[in-house]
Motif scaffolding. Structure first.
Motif, PDB file in Angstrom:
ATOM      1  N   ASP A  37       0.818  -1.220   0.000  1.00  7.52           N
ATOM      2  CA  ASP A  37       0.000   0.000   0.000  1.00  7.52           C
ATOM      3  C   ASP A  37       0.850   1.268   0.000  1.00  7.52           C
ATOM      4  O   ASP A  37       0.308   2.377   0.082  1.00  7.52           O
ATOM      5  CB  ASP A  37      -0.928   0.008   1.219  1.00  7.52           C
ATOM      6  CG  ASP A  37      -2.036  -1.035   1.116  1.00  7.52           C
ATOM      7  OD1 ASP A  37      -2.287  -1.516  -0.004  1.00  7.52           O
ATOM      8  OD2 ASP A  37      -2.625  -1.374   2.160  1.00  7.52           O
ATOM      9  N   GLY A  38       2.193   1.104  -0.049  1.00  5.54           N
ATOM     10  CA  GLY A  38       3.083   2.271  -0.109  1.00  5.54           C
ATOM     11  C   GLY A  38       3.290   2.985   1.205  1.00  5.54           C
ATOM     12  O   GLY A  38       3.650   4.170   1.216  1.00  5.54           O
ATOM     13  N   LYS A  39       3.071   2.285   2.316  1.00  5.73           N
ATOM     14  CA  LYS A  39       3.232   2.912   3.639  1.00  5.73           C
ATOM     15  C   LYS A  39       4.702   2.916   4.069  1.00  5.73           C
ATOM     16  O   LYS A  39       5.071   2.462   5.155  1.00  5.73           O
ATOM     17  CB  LYS A  39       2.393   2.168   4.683  1.00  5.73           C
ATOM     18  CG  LYS A  39       0.930   2.000   4.318  1.00  5.73           C
ATOM     19  CD  LYS A  39       0.181   3.307   4.364  1.00  5.73           C
ATOM     20  CE  LYS A  39      -1.315   3.100   4.164  1.00  5.73           C
ATOM     21  NZ  LYS A  39      -2.076   4.361   4.145  1.00  5.73           N
ATOM     22  N   TYR A  40       5.556   3.445   3.204  1.00  6.38           N
ATOM     23  CA  TYR A  40       6.994   3.424   3.463  1.00  6.38           C
ATOM     24  C   TYR A  40       7.363   4.208   4.721  1.00  6.38           C
ATOM     25  O   TYR A  40       8.194   3.758   5.524  1.00  6.38           O
ATOM     26  CB  TYR A  40       7.761   3.985   2.258  1.00  6.38           C
ATOM     27  CG  TYR A  40       7.477   3.265   0.963  1.00  6.38           C
ATOM     28  CD1 TYR A  40       7.881   1.949   0.765  1.00  6.38           C
ATOM     29  CD2 TYR A  40       6.787   3.899  -0.073  1.00  6.38           C
ATOM     30  CE1 TYR A  40       7.622   1.280  -0.420  1.00  6.38           C
ATOM     31  CE2 TYR A  40       6.515   3.246  -1.265  1.00  6.38           C
ATOM     32  CZ  TYR A  40       6.933   1.938  -1.428  1.00  6.38           C
ATOM     33  OH  TYR A  40       6.658   1.279  -2.599  1.00  6.38           O
ATOM     34  N   ASP A  41       6.758   5.377   4.878  1.00  3.70           N
ATOM     35  CA  ASP A  41       7.084   6.221   6.035  1.00  3.70           C
ATOM     36  C   ASP A  41       6.715   5.535   7.340  1.00  3.70           C
ATOM     37  O   ASP A  41       7.458   5.608   8.325  1.00  3.70           O
ATOM     38  CB  ASP A  41       6.357   7.573   5.937  1.00  3.70           C
ATOM     39  CG  ASP A  41       6.895   8.441   4.808  1.00  3.70           C
ATOM     40  OD1 ASP A  41       7.983   8.116   4.294  1.00  3.70           O
ATOM     41  OD2 ASP A  41       6.228   9.421   4.437  1.00  3.70           O
ATOM     42  N   VAL A  42       5.571   4.858   7.358  1.00  2.67           N
ATOM     43  CA  VAL A  42       5.118   4.164   8.566  1.00  2.67           C
ATOM     44  C   VAL A  42       6.089   3.046   8.928  1.00  2.67           C
ATOM     45  O   VAL A  42       6.517   2.901  10.084  1.00  2.67           O
ATOM     46  CB  VAL A  42       3.698   3.587   8.360  1.00  2.67           C
ATOM     47  CG1 VAL A  42       3.292   2.708   9.541  1.00  2.67           C
ATOM     48  CG2 VAL A  42       2.690   4.715   8.165  1.00  2.67           C
ATOM     49  N   LEU A  43       6.463   2.242   7.934  1.00  5.52           N
ATOM     50  CA  LEU A  43       7.366   1.114   8.172  1.00  5.52           C
ATOM     51  C   LEU A  43       8.748   1.591   8.600  1.00  5.52           C
ATOM     52  O   LEU A  43       9.338   1.063   9.553  1.00  5.52           O
ATOM     53  CB  LEU A  43       7.473   0.264   6.908  1.00  5.52           C
ATOM     54  CG  LEU A  43       6.207  -0.509   6.518  1.00  5.52           C
ATOM     55  CD1 LEU A  43       6.302  -1.016   5.085  1.00  5.52           C
ATOM     56  CD2 LEU A  43       5.968  -1.672   7.480  1.00  5.52           C
ATOM     57  N   LYS A  44       9.271   2.596   7.922  1.00 10.25           N
ATOM     58  CA  LYS A  44      10.608   3.119   8.237  1.00 10.25           C
ATOM     59  C   LYS A  44      10.635   3.729   9.633  1.00 10.25           C
ATOM     60  O   LYS A  44      11.584   3.523  10.403  1.00 10.25           O
ATOM     61  CB  LYS A  44      11.026   4.154   7.195  1.00 10.25           C
ATOM     62  CG  LYS A  44      12.450   4.705   7.373  1.00 10.25           C
ATOM     63  CD  LYS A  44      12.831   5.497   6.130  1.00 10.25           C
ATOM     64  CE  LYS A  44      14.192   6.131   6.262  1.00 10.25           C
ATOM     65  NZ  LYS A  44      14.178   7.372   7.029  1.00 10.25           N
ATOM     66  N   ALA A  45       9.590   4.472   9.987  1.00 11.18           N
ATOM     67  CA  ALA A  45       9.539   5.108  11.307  1.00 11.18           C
ATOM     68  C   ALA A  45       9.503   4.060  12.416  1.00 11.18           C
ATOM     69  O   ALA A  45      10.191   4.207  13.449  1.00 11.18           O
ATOM     70  CB  ALA A  45       8.317   6.020  11.404  1.00 11.18           C
ATOM     71  N   GLU A  46       8.719   2.995  12.218  1.00  6.16           N
ATOM     72  CA  GLU A  46       8.645   1.944  13.241  1.00  6.16           C
ATOM     73  C   GLU A  46       9.976   1.213  13.356  1.00  6.16           C
ATOM     74  O   GLU A  46      10.433   0.892  14.465  1.00  6.16           O
ATOM     75  CB  GLU A  46       7.522   0.957  12.919  1.00  6.16           C
ATOM     76  CG  GLU A  46       7.259  -0.027  14.054  1.00  6.16           C
ATOM     77  CD  GLU A  46       6.013  -0.862  13.859  1.00  6.16           C
ATOM     78  OE1 GLU A  46       5.826  -1.813  14.638  1.00  6.16           O
ATOM     79  OE2 GLU A  46       5.230  -0.575  12.928  1.00  6.16           O
ATOM     80  N   TYR A  47      10.609   0.954  12.225  1.00  3.53           N
ATOM     81  CA  TYR A  47      11.917   0.295  12.230  1.00  3.53           C
ATOM     82  C   TYR A  47      12.933   1.151  12.995  1.00  3.53           C
ATOM     83  O   TYR A  47      13.676   0.655  13.846  1.00  3.53           O
ATOM     84  CB  TYR A  47      12.375   0.074  10.785  1.00  3.53           C
ATOM     85  CG  TYR A  47      13.761  -0.511  10.632  1.00  3.53           C
ATOM     86  CD1 TYR A  47      13.960  -1.887  10.514  1.00  3.53           C
ATOM     87  CD2 TYR A  47      14.876   0.320  10.582  1.00  3.53           C
ATOM     88  CE1 TYR A  47      15.226  -2.414  10.365  1.00  3.53           C
ATOM     89  CE2 TYR A  47      16.152  -0.205  10.432  1.00  3.53           C
ATOM     90  CZ  TYR A  47      16.322  -1.574  10.328  1.00  3.53           C
ATOM     91  OH  TYR A  47      17.587  -2.087  10.185  1.00  3.53           O
ATOM     92  N   GLU A  48      12.971   2.443  12.694  1.00  2.70           N
ATOM     93  CA  GLU A  48      13.950   3.337  13.343  1.00  2.70           C
ATOM     94  C   GLU A  48      13.692   3.457  14.841  1.00  2.70           C
ATOM     95  O   GLU A  48      14.636   3.549  15.635  1.00  2.70           O
ATOM     96  CB  GLU A  48      13.916   4.714  12.676  1.00  2.70           C
ATOM     97  CG  GLU A  48      14.505   4.711  11.281  1.00  2.70           C
ATOM     98  CD  GLU A  48      14.523   6.088  10.635  1.00  2.70           C
ATOM     99  OE1 GLU A  48      15.474   6.388   9.915  1.00  2.70           O
ATOM    100  OE2 GLU A  48      13.557   6.868  10.852  1.00  2.70           O
TER     101      GLU A  48
END
Length: 243
Positions: free
Chosen positions: A178-189
């Motif tokens: 779904d293109g939720k790159y910002d959500v995934l990256k923020a949780e990873y960081e």
């Protein structure tokens, strides 16, 4: 989901790669083995695991419908799926040691190895290898290793853990699709081991230096704040975190 169980194999990643090259493999097909004789980790390291005590498996992920510019997001999704699973297994102080080792406190409990299948300059599929220390309690010459049983005192069902990880992988890959790159990256960081803490690193030449982990780039490079107040990005071959 399709789960294939083996008594033993050299490497579940290698087995699944050969299988997918010779026949059509369903999305999220998993190869689980009791014993892995030549398990591999990042940068060619060996992943050693006692027979029948741990979860050693590989998952086939069809990536043909993903418009993925940065392959590292597959690592992000996988690490978060494992973390999500372990949060419901009474394991505390979980974090991700860049790029995708899973730690409890400062002990490694899971390693991840991702190998992408490229067709026409595009990622067509991923072979996701996961080695999770579950019921093993002794790790000879591995002082930084631990397991779910050591950490919680409980004995875990390997099949239940595998199915839980597969379900969480599906959820996290849905976010990626779904293109939720910002959500995934923020949780990873947020989950990065030693983020914003003074840490010691070693570069490719073996020289040690100090800095603070600030996050990652979209391509997965580690961003470190150096003493001269400059943030520099390092790829996997350029730096290792000493802890």
């Amino acid at each position: 989901m399709h789960i294939i169980k083996l008594d033993a194999t050299d490497s579940t990643n290698s087995y699944l790669r050969k299988l997918s090259a010779s026949e059509t493999v369903d999305d999220y097909t998993a190869i689980i083995t009791e014993k892995q004789t030549e398990g591999r980790g990042q940068m060619g390291t060996i992943w050693s695991s006692q027979s029948s005590k741990n979860l050693t498996f590989s998952v086939f992920k069809d990536m043909s419908e993903f418009q993925l510019e940065h392959p590292f997001y597959i690592s992000i999704v996988t690490a978060l799926a494992v973390l999500k699973t372990l949060q419901f297994s009474s394991i505390s102080r979980l974090s991700i040691k860049w790029p995708n080792d899973i730690l409890s406190a400062n002990k490694k409990i899971c390693g991840i190895l991702i190998e992408n299948v490229i067709k026409q300059n595009k990622i067509n599929a991923s072979i996701i290898g996961i080695g999770l220390n579950v019921n093993q309690t002794e790790f000879e010459n591995l002082p930084k290793a631990s397991s779910l049983k050591i950490l919680s005192g409980k004995v875990y069902d390997l099949n239940e853990l595998a199915i839980a990880i597969l379900n969480n992988l599906k959820d996290c890959f849905s976010l990626l699709k779904d293109g939720k790159y910002d959500v995934l990256k923020a949780e990873y960081e947020t989950r990065l081991f030693r983020k914003n803490k003074p840490s010691t690193f070693k570069d490719a030449e073996g020289l040690m230096f100090s800095g603070f982990i600030k996050g990652i780039s979209d391509s997965g490079n580690l961003q470190i704040l150096l003493e001269d107040n400059i943030i520099k990005s390092f790829d996997l071959k350029e730096v290792s975190l000493l802890y």
